[in-house]
Motif scaffolding. Sequence first.
Motif: not given
Length: 144
Positions: A95-114
């Motif tokens: 889960r990506e939790t933004l610490t800066y730039g919340q107004e520019a990007c989606l916050d609290h999304i799930l990333l799937y890394l393979t």
Amino acid sequence: MKRLVIGIGLSFLTACSPLLMVHHRHGTALDFRAMAGRWRGTVYQKDADSFYPVELKLNAAPLQEEAAGSSDYPSLGCGGTLIAVRRQGDTAVVRETLTYGQEACLDHILLYLTANKNGTLTYAFYQSGDSVLPTPNGRAVLRK
């Protein structure tokens, strides 16, 4: 004789201490060894029809629901902390939790890394949050 009894008593207290069981409360260690390191690539985001660079730094064995690494999107001016959620076969879900730039990007999304056999890392996210859609909204192939 007294030392032995005290030693056994301390061993019992130590084994039962809630402070020493924190590891079990926070979750189990997730094996991300094949993904550990610094990864870079370019994300294609379908709904915005745009490309942007990403850099991920991943830890080898984060605890579930604790920091697994960090993300940076330099051209978007955002980034944050990656929290380990679970493993799904060869895929790590964070889960990506933004610490800066919340107004520019989606916050609290799930990333799937393979981790791929060719040494690359597939990065994907789905607009709805979990991977219920047939194709991801954002996708990249990352390299060390």
